[in-house]
Structure formats: structure tokens, C-alpha cells
Design a protein around this motif. Structure first.
Motif, PDB file in Angstrom:
ATOM      1  N   ASP A  98       0.671  -1.242   0.006  1.00 47.78           N
ATOM      2  CA  ASP A  98      -0.156   0.059   0.029  1.00 47.78           C
ATOM      3  C   ASP A  98       0.909   1.319   0.081  1.00 47.78           C
ATOM      4  N   GLY A  99       2.211   1.178  -0.344  1.00 43.40           N
ATOM      5  CA  GLY A  99       2.775   2.350  -0.506  1.00 43.40           C
ATOM      6  C   GLY A  99       4.080   2.693   0.383  1.00 43.40           C
ATOM      7  N   PRO A 100       4.061   2.758   1.611  1.00 44.18           N
ATOM      8  CA  PRO A 100       5.113   3.294   2.293  1.00 44.18           C
ATOM      9  C   PRO A 100       6.161   2.164   2.533  1.00 44.18           C
ATOM     10  N   ARG A 101       7.447   2.451   2.744  1.00 44.01           N
ATOM     11  CA  ARG A 101       8.408   1.570   3.040  1.00 44.01           C
ATOM     12  C   ARG A 101       8.886   1.906   4.568  1.00 44.01           C
ATOM     13  N   MET A 102       8.942   0.475   5.103  1.00 46.87           N
ATOM     14  CA  MET A 102       9.219   0.579   6.557  1.00 46.87           C
ATOM     15  C   MET A 102      10.350  -0.387   7.064  1.00 46.87           C
ATOM     16  N   TYR A 103      10.739  -0.110   8.212  1.00 48.04           N
ATOM     17  CA  TYR A 103      11.878  -0.976   8.893  1.00 48.04           C
ATOM     18  C   TYR A 103      11.177  -2.243   9.320  1.00 48.04           C
ATOM     19  N   ALA A 104      11.789  -3.363   9.195  1.00 51.00           N
ATOM     20  CA  ALA A 104      11.063  -4.578   9.516  1.00 51.00           C
ATOM     21  C   ALA A 104      12.411  -5.723   9.897  1.00 51.00           C
ATOM     22  N   HIS A 105      11.743  -6.413  11.187  1.00 52.49           N
ATOM     23  CA  HIS A 105      12.505  -7.538  11.506  1.00 52.49           C
ATOM     24  C   HIS A 105      11.953  -8.865  10.779  1.00 52.49           C
ATOM     25  N   LEU A 106      12.811  -9.414  10.031  1.00 51.41           N
ATOM     26  CA  LEU A 106      12.547 -10.692   9.354  1.00 51.41           C
ATOM     27  C   LEU A 106      12.871 -11.936  10.014  1.00 51.41           C
ATOM     28  N   THR A 107      11.689 -12.934   9.999  1.00 47.91           N
ATOM     29  CA  THR A 107      12.105 -14.074  10.669  1.00 47.91           C
ATOM     30  C   THR A 107      11.406 -15.266   9.864  1.00 47.91           C
ATOM     31  N   HIS A 108      11.654 -16.417  10.395  1.00 46.97           N
ATOM     32  CA  HIS A 108      11.406 -17.874   9.672  1.00 46.97           C
ATOM     33  C   HIS A 108      12.027 -17.741   8.618  1.00 46.97           C
ATOM     34  N   CYS A 109      13.125 -17.383   8.177  1.00 45.21           N
ATOM     35  CA  CYS A 109      13.910 -17.363   6.784  1.00 45.21           C
ATOM     36  C   CYS A 109      15.621 -17.188   7.318  1.00 45.21           C
ATOM     37  N   LYS A 110      16.485 -18.267   6.805  1.00 40.02           N
ATOM     38  CA  LYS A 110      17.697 -18.007   7.116  1.00 40.02           C
ATOM     39  C   LYS A 110      18.389 -16.920   6.143  1.00 40.02           C
ATOM     40  N   PRO A 111      19.515 -16.118   6.861  1.00 38.06           N
ATOM     41  CA  PRO A 111      19.926 -14.940   6.242  1.00 38.06           C
ATOM     42  C   PRO A 111      20.378 -15.007   4.880  1.00 38.06           C
ATOM     43  N   GLU A 112      21.045 -16.194   4.388  1.00 41.04           N
ATOM     44  CA  GLU A 112      21.353 -16.656   3.079  1.00 41.04           C
ATOM     45  C   GLU A 112      20.140 -16.597   1.979  1.00 41.04           C
ATOM     46  N   SER A 126       3.264  -9.569  20.642  1.00 37.48           N
ATOM     47  CA  SER A 126       2.898  -8.615  21.773  1.00 37.48           C
ATOM     48  C   SER A 126       4.088  -8.274  22.651  1.00 37.48           C
ATOM     49  N   ILE A 127       4.407  -7.147  22.782  1.00 37.26           N
ATOM     50  CA  ILE A 127       5.428  -6.577  23.689  1.00 37.26           C
ATOM     51  C   ILE A 127       5.451  -6.096  24.968  1.00 37.26           C
ATOM     52  N   SER A 128       4.150  -5.542  25.206  1.00 33.40           N
ATOM     53  CA  SER A 128       3.794  -4.902  26.487  1.00 33.40           C
ATOM     54  C   SER A 128       2.105  -4.983  26.256  1.00 33.40           C
ATOM     55  N   ASP A 129       1.416  -4.748  27.667  1.00 30.07           N
ATOM     56  CA  ASP A 129      -0.044  -4.307  27.517  1.00 30.07           C
ATOM     57  C   ASP A 129      -0.538  -3.439  26.504  1.00 30.07           C
ATOM     58  N   GLU A 130       0.442  -2.379  26.116  1.00 27.27           N
ATOM     59  CA  GLU A 130      -0.187  -1.463  25.336  1.00 27.27           C
ATOM     60  C   GLU A 130       0.377  -1.398  23.876  1.00 27.27           C
ATOM     61  N   ALA A 131       1.209  -2.374  23.600  1.00 28.15           N
ATOM     62  CA  ALA A 131       1.908  -2.409  22.140  1.00 28.15           C
ATOM     63  C   ALA A 131       2.132  -3.920  21.725  1.00 28.15           C
ATOM     64  N   GLY A 132       2.170  -3.970  20.516  1.00 34.47           N
ATOM     65  CA  GLY A 132       2.588  -5.009  19.545  1.00 34.47           C
ATOM     66  C   GLY A 132       3.432  -4.455  18.686  1.00 34.47           C
ATOM     67  N   VAL A 133       4.076  -5.403  18.045  1.00 35.77           N
ATOM     68  CA  VAL A 133       5.304  -5.075  17.080  1.00 35.77           C
ATOM     69  C   VAL A 133       4.921  -6.012  15.786  1.00 35.77           C
ATOM     70  N   PRO A 134       4.821  -5.207  14.459  1.00 39.05           N
ATOM     71  CA  PRO A 134       4.918  -6.048  13.334  1.00 39.05           C
ATOM     72  C   PRO A 134       6.064  -6.825  13.140  1.00 39.05           C
ATOM     73  N   VAL A 135       6.260  -8.029  12.604  1.00 35.97           N
ATOM     74  CA  VAL A 135       7.445  -8.754  12.399  1.00 35.97           C
ATOM     75  C   VAL A 135       7.074  -9.570  11.046  1.00 35.97           C
ATOM     76  N   PHE A 136       7.938  -9.552  10.339  1.00 33.37           N
ATOM     77  CA  PHE A 136       7.703 -10.175   9.042  1.00 33.37           C
ATOM     78  C   PHE A 136       8.394 -11.358   8.499  1.00 33.37           C
ATOM     79  N   ARG A 137       7.849 -12.283   7.665  1.00 31.23           N
ATOM     80  CA  ARG A 137       8.336 -13.433   7.336  1.00 31.23           C
ATOM     81  C   ARG A 137       8.023 -13.655   5.975  1.00 31.23           C
ATOM     82  N   PRO A 138       8.639 -14.753   5.219  1.00 32.78           N
ATOM     83  CA  PRO A 138       8.216 -14.781   3.860  1.00 32.78           C
ATOM     84  C   PRO A 138       6.812 -15.312   3.501  1.00 32.78           C
ATOM     85  N   ALA A 139       6.385 -14.610   2.459  1.00 34.19           N
ATOM     86  CA  ALA A 139       4.735 -14.859   2.035  1.00 34.19           C
ATOM     87  C   ALA A 139       4.961 -15.996   1.594  1.00 34.19           C
TER      88      ALA A 139
END
Length: 139
Positions: A98-112, A126-139
Motif C-alpha cells: 500500500d505504498g510506504p517503506r518501513m523497517y522490519a525484522h524478518l524471521t522464519h528465513c535463513k539470512p542466506e 505482543s511486547i507489552s499491554d499497550e503495544a505490539g510490533v509487526p514482524v515479517f516472514r516470507p509470504a
């Protein structure tokens, strides 16, 4: 700096950023959309990055995109031992569908296996009662 139970830093939540963190807590990815020109803004800002309009509405965006760039950390980042058990950590710039570029932590994938142009999808931790964080993995 506040830290999670795992020793990882927690974001500083302000009135400006609270909608982003609260939506992620509820497994949604939201960005600011300018009412004047339609630009999607990320990181949260008090005005549009394109036209300066202050009418920014929080809008849910698709949690999918493409890896624009990536790097992998193999040592404890920023002297934060809470990340030690997660090494190596792959960080990406993701061009969201949908357009923007964002920083992301990528999981479920070997670096290579990470490739520029690779399709990814967000999931939410979930990282606290008031916050979550988006994390990415291969689609």
C-alpha cells in the motif's frame, strides 16, 4: 530505556505513535494517510511528508510487501543482551503493497535465503499491554 521481560527495548509510546503500537497489539498494521494528497506516511509525523497537510488519518494497510534491502546482525545489537538468543537477526526495508517503506525484522528465513524482491507478510508479536510490533516472514 524501558525493557521487556526478555531484555529488549520497548518503544517510547507518545500520543503521536500510540495508534500504530495499539493497532499492532491488535494484529493490525496502520499508517497515517494524508487527507490532502493521499500520501501514506511512515514513521508517524504531525504533518504529511509530501504536502505538509496536518489532516492525517490512521488507515489500515495490507501487511504484505517486498524486501527492498536487508542486512543481518550476527552480534548483540546496541549492547542489548536481550537480543542474544535471537541471533542472527535479519533487518529489512520493506516496500509495503500500500505504498510506504518501513523497517522490519524478518524471521522464519535463513539470512542466506533473503533476497531483494522477496515477498513478505507481517505477523504481530505482543511486547507489552499497550503495544505490539509487526514482524515479517516470507509470504
Amino acid at each position: 530505556m524501558r525493557q521487556s521481560a526478555q531484555g529488549k527495548p520497548l518503544p517510547e509510546i507518545t500520543d503521536l505513535t500510540r495508534p500504530f503500537w495499539a493497532a499492532a497489539r491488535d494484529s493490525k498494521l496502520v499508517m497515517q494517510k494524508c487527507a490532502g494528497c493521499g500520501t501514506m506516511n511512515f514513521h508517524p509525523k504531525p504533518w504529511c511528508i509530501e504536502c505538509g497537510d496536518r489532516r492525517l488519518d490512521w488507515t489500515e494497510v495490507r501487511p504484505t510487501g517486498t524486501v527492498y534491502s536487508h542486512t543481518t546482525a550476527t552480534t548483540v545489537m546496541m549492547n542489548l543482551p536481550g537480543w542474544k538468543d535471537d541471533l542472527p537477526v535479519t533487518l529489512c526495508l520493506v516496500d509495503l503493497d500500500d505504498g510506504p517503506r518501513m523497517y522490519a525484522h524478518l524471521t522464519h528465513c535463513k539470512p542466506e535465503e533473503v533476497k531483494i524482491g522477496m515477498r513478505v507478510q507481517a505477523y504481530f508479536e505482543s511486547i507489552s499491554d499497550e503495544a505490539g510490533v509487526p514482524v515479517f516472514r516470507p509470504a
